[in-house]
Design an enzyme around this catalytic site. Sequence first.
Site, PDB file in Angstrom:
ATOM      1  CG  ASP A  35      -2.145   0.929   1.001  1.00 49.75           C
ATOM      2  OD1 ASP A  35      -2.414   1.331  -0.151  1.00 49.75           O
ATOM      3  OD2 ASP A  35      -2.802   1.259   2.003  1.00 49.75           O
ATOM      4  CE  LYS A  62      -3.136   4.944   0.942  1.00 47.73           C
ATOM      5  NZ  LYS A  62      -4.593   4.755   0.859  1.00 47.73           N
ATOM      6  CG  ASN A  92      -0.344   4.489   3.579  1.00 42.19           C
ATOM      7  OD1 ASN A  92      -1.098   5.112   4.329  1.00 42.19           O
ATOM      8  ND2 ASN A  92      -0.725   3.425   2.906  1.00 42.19           N
ATOM      9  CG  ASP A 122      -1.728   2.424   6.942  1.00 41.80           C
ATOM     10  OD1 ASP A 122      -1.880   1.263   7.372  1.00 41.80           O
ATOM     11  OD2 ASP A 122      -2.675   3.129   6.561  1.00 41.80           O
ATOM     12  CB  THR A 137      -4.883   2.897  -2.571  1.00 39.22           C
ATOM     13  OG1 THR A 137      -4.742   2.897  -1.143  1.00 39.22           O
ATOM     14  CG2 THR A 137      -5.723   4.099  -2.989  1.00 39.22           C
TER      15      THR A 137
END
Length: 243
Positions: free
Chosen positions: A103, A105, A108, A121, A138
């Site tokens: 994840d 991105k 995070n 995260d 995501t």
Amino acid sequence: MAIATETHHEEKPSSKGSTVEKRWTLNDFDIGKPLGRGKFGHVYLAREKRIRVYLIVEYAANGELYKELQRCKYFSESRAATYISSLARALIYLHGKHVIHRDIKPENLLIGIQGELKIADFGWSVHTFNRRRTMCGTLDYLPPEMVESIEHDANVDVWSLGVLCYEFLYGVPPFEAKEHSDTYRRIVKVDLKFPPKPVISPSAKDLISQMLVKDSSQRLPLHKLLEHPWIVQNADPSGIYRG
């Protein structure tokens, strides 16, 4: 210090020699300003009132990279390259420990007091030696293998890093569309387009194109990314963007 709102406990000896359970409650803490939110809860700056804190995490004083990207619209090539090389080294470390983040991105990624990036995260991360099938992460950052619900491995993080590099330079993710179905379609087709503005170098486009490859086994390995001319020419070796 940042503290999660979960309840933890410890056992302490009673006056008779047995143990009694001590449970944390919110009353044990002075709760300060909110720092962020994620899938599993909210994070606040907090101070423990009397005795030691059971769980703490490092405070990233400069907040989310996402907010900084919103403020700037997009980053310079030197700033983007510095961040990407820093994250590549971090992911090499994680993958060496058999951890896939899944994840990556801007939301995070946190910025430390010196301007260094910190990956946060790990709610979708997994510790594994095997390939996985779980669809997570995501939408704009999902690789084709997740969209098509086939097995995936650590190369999902390479794809996400490619999406991130594109977003750093253009201000939007590469496969963004009004409808989710259109985003899925663009990802599966690897419908990668480079808009005329802002103008970025052919070398940057080459790096992104080598990461955003449908066949995950053909994506640019992270150690090769660190040797790419665009990284070598633009990234600060310290991994810290100094403006």
